[in-house]
Design a protein around this motif. Sequence first.
Motif, PDB file in Angstrom:
ATOM      1  N   GLY A 170       3.724   3.048   7.652  1.00 22.40           N
ATOM      2  CA  GLY A 170       3.172   1.937   8.434  1.00 22.40           C
ATOM      3  C   GLY A 170       1.792   2.209   9.014  1.00 22.40           C
ATOM      4  O   GLY A 170       1.097   1.276   9.419  1.00 22.40           O
ATOM      5  N   ALA A 171       1.380   3.475   9.059  1.00 26.77           N
ATOM      6  CA  ALA A 171       0.101   3.795   9.725  1.00 26.77           C
ATOM      7  C   ALA A 171      -1.078   3.209   8.946  1.00 26.77           C
ATOM      8  O   ALA A 171      -1.999   2.626   9.532  1.00 26.77           O
ATOM      9  N   ARG A 172      -1.041   3.363   7.626  1.00 27.73           N
ATOM     10  CA  ARG A 172      -2.152   2.828   6.832  1.00 27.73           C
ATOM     11  C   ARG A 172      -2.167   1.296   6.904  1.00 27.73           C
ATOM     12  O   ARG A 172      -3.213   0.678   7.078  1.00 27.73           O
ATOM     13  N   GLY A 173      -0.996   0.705   6.815  1.00 26.58           N
ATOM     14  CA  GLY A 173      -0.903  -0.761   6.902  1.00 26.58           C
ATOM     15  C   GLY A 173      -1.483  -1.269   8.206  1.00 26.58           C
ATOM     16  O   GLY A 173      -2.234  -2.244   8.239  1.00 26.58           O
ATOM     17  N   PHE A 174      -1.139  -0.590   9.305  1.00 26.70           N
ATOM     18  CA  PHE A 174      -1.628  -1.037  10.607  1.00 26.70           C
ATOM     19  C   PHE A 174      -3.139  -0.898  10.698  1.00 26.70           C
ATOM     20  O   PHE A 174      -3.833  -1.796  11.198  1.00 26.70           O
ATOM     21  N   GLU A 175      -3.656   0.198  10.178  1.00 22.95           N
ATOM     22  CA  GLU A 175      -5.115   0.406  10.237  1.00 22.95           C
ATOM     23  C   GLU A 175      -5.836  -0.684   9.436  1.00 22.95           C
ATOM     24  O   GLU A 175      -6.873  -1.207   9.857  1.00 22.95           O
ATOM     25  N   VAL A 176      -5.268  -1.024   8.286  1.00 25.43           N
ATOM     26  CA  VAL A 176      -5.891  -2.066   7.451  1.00 25.43           C
ATOM     27  C   VAL A 176      -5.870  -3.413   8.176  1.00 25.43           C
ATOM     28  O   VAL A 176      -6.871  -4.144   8.226  1.00 25.43           O
ATOM     29  N   PHE A 177      -4.723  -3.726   8.763  1.00 18.43           N
ATOM     30  CA  PHE A 177      -4.605  -4.968   9.541  1.00 18.43           C
ATOM     31  C   PHE A 177      -5.663  -5.017  10.651  1.00 18.43           C
ATOM     32  O   PHE A 177      -6.366  -6.011  10.839  1.00 18.43           O
ATOM     33  N   LEU A 178      -5.781  -3.890  11.365  1.00 16.22           N
ATOM     34  CA  LEU A 178      -6.722  -3.815  12.482  1.00 16.22           C
ATOM     35  C   LEU A 178      -8.170  -3.990  12.023  1.00 16.22           C
ATOM     36  O   LEU A 178      -8.953  -4.741  12.613  1.00 16.22           O
ATOM     37  N   LYS A 179      -8.512  -3.305  10.938  1.00 21.85           N
ATOM     38  CA  LYS A 179      -9.890  -3.390  10.449  1.00 21.85           C
ATOM     39  C   LYS A 179     -10.202  -4.798   9.955  1.00 21.85           C
ATOM     40  O   LYS A 179     -11.321  -5.285  10.116  1.00 21.85           O
ATOM     41  N   LEU A 199       0.833  -1.205   0.000  1.00 27.20           N
ATOM     42  CA  LEU A 199       0.000   0.000   0.000  1.00 27.20           C
ATOM     43  C   LEU A 199       0.863   1.249   0.000  1.00 27.20           C
ATOM     44  O   LEU A 199       1.988   1.238   0.515  1.00 27.20           O
ATOM     45  N   GLU A 200       0.305   2.292  -0.535  1.00 24.49           N
ATOM     46  CA  GLU A 200       1.009   3.563  -0.508  1.00 24.49           C
ATOM     47  C   GLU A 200       1.038   4.076   0.940  1.00 24.49           C
ATOM     48  O   GLU A 200      -0.012   4.150   1.587  1.00 24.49           O
ATOM     49  N   PRO A 201       2.215   4.416   1.447  1.00 28.57           N
ATOM     50  CA  PRO A 201       2.257   4.926   2.827  1.00 28.57           C
ATOM     51  C   PRO A 201       1.607   6.301   2.929  1.00 28.57           C
ATOM     52  O   PRO A 201       1.604   7.057   1.966  1.00 28.57           O
ATOM     53  N   ARG A 202       1.053   6.613   4.100  1.00 29.90           N
ATOM     54  CA  ARG A 202       0.558   7.975   4.342  1.00 29.90           C
ATOM     55  C   ARG A 202       1.754   8.916   4.472  1.00 29.90           C
ATOM     56  O   ARG A 202       2.783   8.523   5.048  1.00 29.90           O
ATOM     57  N   PHE A 237      -8.958  -7.506  11.122  1.00 27.69           N
ATOM     58  CA  PHE A 237      -9.138  -8.303  12.335  1.00 27.69           C
ATOM     59  C   PHE A 237     -10.522  -8.055  12.934  1.00 27.69           C
ATOM     60  O   PHE A 237     -11.216  -8.997  13.344  1.00 27.69           O
ATOM     61  N   GLU A 238     -10.919  -6.792  12.946  1.00 25.86           N
ATOM     62  CA  GLU A 238     -12.251  -6.467  13.485  1.00 25.86           C
ATOM     63  C   GLU A 238     -13.348  -7.132  12.668  1.00 25.86           C
ATOM     64  O   GLU A 238     -14.407  -7.473  13.174  1.00 25.86           O
ATOM     65  N   ARG A 239     -13.060  -7.343  11.378  1.00 27.33           N
ATOM     66  CA  ARG A 239     -14.056  -8.010  10.520  1.00 27.33           C
ATOM     67  C   ARG A 239     -13.836  -9.520  10.435  1.00 27.33           C
ATOM     68  O   ARG A 239     -14.374 -10.195   9.548  1.00 27.33           O
ATOM     69  N   GLY A 240     -12.985 -10.032  11.300  1.00 32.34           N
ATOM     70  CA  GLY A 240     -12.875 -11.482  11.415  1.00 32.34           C
ATOM     71  C   GLY A 240     -11.871 -12.141  10.489  1.00 32.34           C
ATOM     72  O   GLY A 240     -11.963 -13.346  10.236  1.00 32.34           O
ATOM     73  N   VAL A 241     -10.882 -11.383  10.009  1.00 30.32           N
ATOM     74  CA  VAL A 241      -9.840 -11.998   9.173  1.00 30.32           C
ATOM     75  C   VAL A 241      -8.466 -11.536   9.678  1.00 30.32           C
ATOM     76  O   VAL A 241      -8.227 -10.336   9.827  1.00 30.32           O
ATOM     77  N   MET A 242      -7.594 -12.488   9.933  1.00 30.54           N
ATOM     78  CA  MET A 242      -6.250 -12.140  10.392  1.00 30.54           C
ATOM     79  C   MET A 242      -5.289 -12.138   9.220  1.00 30.54           C
ATOM     80  O   MET A 242      -5.110 -13.158   8.552  1.00 30.54           O
ATOM     81  N   VAL A 243      -4.706 -10.974   8.946  1.00 29.36           N
ATOM     82  CA  VAL A 243      -3.632 -10.868   7.953  1.00 29.36           C
ATOM     83  C   VAL A 243      -2.404 -10.389   8.707  1.00 29.36           C
ATOM     84  O   VAL A 243      -2.451 -10.177   9.914  1.00 29.36           O
ATOM     85  N   ARG A 244      -1.301 -10.211   8.009  1.00 28.16           N
ATOM     86  CA  ARG A 244      -0.085  -9.738   8.690  1.00 28.16           C
ATOM     87  C   ARG A 244       0.367  -8.443   8.032  1.00 28.16           C
ATOM     88  O   ARG A 244       0.281  -8.302   6.810  1.00 28.16           O
ATOM     89  N   GLN A 245       0.823  -7.538   8.875  1.00 27.61           N
ATOM     90  CA  GLN A 245       1.247  -6.231   8.370  1.00 27.61           C
ATOM     91  C   GLN A 245       2.731  -6.043   8.647  1.00 27.61           C
ATOM     92  O   GLN A 245       3.196  -6.305   9.750  1.00 27.61           O
ATOM     93  N   THR A 246       3.484  -5.690   7.618  1.00 26.50           N
ATOM     94  CA  THR A 246       4.855  -5.197   7.844  1.00 26.50           C
ATOM     95  C   THR A 246       4.917  -3.852   7.157  1.00 26.50           C
ATOM     96  O   THR A 246       4.777  -3.797   5.928  1.00 26.50           O
ATOM     97  N   GLY A 247       5.103  -2.820   7.908  1.00 28.27           N
ATOM     98  CA  GLY A 247       5.074  -1.481   7.319  1.00 28.27           C
ATOM     99  C   GLY A 247       3.738  -1.287   6.616  1.00 28.27           C
ATOM    100  O   GLY A 247       2.673  -1.478   7.207  1.00 28.27           O
ATOM    101  N   ASP A 248       3.791  -0.935   5.359  1.00 28.99           N
ATOM    102  CA  ASP A 248       2.545  -0.752   4.611  1.00 28.99           C
ATOM    103  C   ASP A 248       2.264  -1.916   3.668  1.00 28.99           C
ATOM    104  O   ASP A 248       1.524  -1.773   2.699  1.00 28.99           O
ATOM    105  N   THR A 249       2.854  -3.043   3.946  1.00 28.78           N
ATOM    106  CA  THR A 249       2.556  -4.235   3.153  1.00 28.78           C
ATOM    107  C   THR A 249       1.680  -5.173   3.979  1.00 28.78           C
ATOM    108  O   THR A 249       1.955  -5.409   5.157  1.00 28.78           O
ATOM    109  N   ILE A 250       0.635  -5.671   3.334  1.00 30.16           N
ATOM    110  CA  ILE A 250      -0.231  -6.662   3.974  1.00 30.16           C
ATOM    111  C   ILE A 250       0.129  -8.015   3.368  1.00 30.16           C
ATOM    112  O   ILE A 250       0.039  -8.209   2.148  1.00 30.16           O
ATOM    113  N   ALA A 251       0.563  -8.929   4.226  1.00 28.50           N
ATOM    114  CA  ALA A 251       0.965 -10.260   3.747  1.00 28.50           C
ATOM    115  C   ALA A 251      -0.077 -11.296   4.143  1.00 28.50           C
ATOM    116  O   ALA A 251      -0.721 -11.170   5.189  1.00 28.50           O
TER     117      ALA A 251
END
Length: 445
Positions: free
Chosen positions: A393-402, A385-388, A404-418
């Motif tokens: 890393g802020a956008r990546g973390f927010e995406v990871f968190l959201k 993802l394009e960093p803010r 998770f809140e919607r019931g899917v666990m992904v992994r975030q490193t910086g602004d990359t979702i793995a």
Amino acid sequence: MNARLTPAPANGDLDAFWMPYTANRQFKANPRLLARAEGMHYWTADGREILDGVAGLWCVSAGHGRREITEAVTKQLGTMEFAPAFQMGHPIAFELANRLAKVAPPGLDRIFFTNSGSESVDTALKIAIAYHRARGAGQRVRLIGREKGYHGVGFGGMSVGGMVNNRKVFGASMLPGVDHLPHTLDIEHNGFSRGLPQWGAHLANELERLVALHDASTIAAVIVEPIAGSAGVVLPPIGYLKRLREICDKHDILLIFDEVITGFGRVGKPFASQAFDVTPDLMTTAKGLTNGAVPMGAVFAHRRIYDAFMQGPENVIELFHGYTYSAHPVACAAALATLEVYTKEGLLTRAASLAPEWENAVHSLRGLPHVLDVRNYGLIGAAELEPRAGKPGARGFEVFLKCFERGVMVRQTGDTIAMSPPLIIESKQIARIVETLGSVLRETA
Ligand SMILES: Cc1ncc(COP(=O)(O)O)c(C=O)c1O
């Protein structure tokens, strides 16, 4: 079914645990507590179901709560909970080594057991240096890693690693005599490649430059991840690993593949080495070895390397290295049961048949807001993802968190979702992971 959910600790009870690789204060203010797991899912302490899109931490490849592994571990605990492996042995350690030798890349049939990926890496680096010395080339002590590489957190692995946050605090304490190849991530040339990128095999030639700088006679080994995971999924360009192998051969430098995440079926063959048809001299593994059930790692060494140590008086220890828990009987039992499950269910190759569907699914993220690149291989996927501005890393973390809140666990490193789901994943779960990520991206600023 596991009997019950573990209740969340009362407020304030989170202080004592200094959490690894975690923003402790942020986490403890808003904890995400996993309490139970089965199949493709976790359940949180408050009972929410979470689809596991990362196999725990790239390790639970056969899915959670495997009865066969639990039973093998329980039986071993009841039979012999511990036995030393220094100047002693126990049968299942040998049985496990023999089993692993059968699935190993050609010739890599001598197995040294550790307890983690980090220990496997430091073990492999030490074997490489000691190997050259055993052959009368004790001046070969230099190690070559790669930018963006991750090889765990020991001083050896950190030194050959190439991720700045893991290194910057420890600068003066790094191993001396380490150099780095350039990384192979180039979105300008390779953005949205499906599978291995076309451009960049020539980057391996940088090894010739390092050889010219340091002289081959000083270099013990080159270590790379065939596919780098922790840096946000960085793939080897077509032909790159073969070229590295050729240059290592030419200069008598050992090639180490760190297969801690790519090992045990993640890329559609037992090991990435087999998928890419390039055989290293040493291979480090951990994670999937026991399906994450018990900590364990293993270094696969070419027989030629082992044999080089088997000289001199027979009463002398050939390699002064080992861990109290090397070949721990409970870990061996877990690994044997895991291999049995992998074999019975075809999981060491299942990722190959799922790969086209997985590839289409993750590439459907192309064109969504913030997506700069999508990368995939086997059952590995990443969206960069394009960093803010000013807030990496802020956008990546927010995406990871959201997610998770919607019931899917992904992994975030910086602004990359793995994404690296258990190898038992079904089509509808692939769709769910990608749809959830897609909808989160659409709604994230
Ligand atoms: C390629 C690689 N090497 C080494 C390690 C370190 O493994 P561990 O955390 O088990 O020490 C990891 C962990 O993610 C890894 O991805």
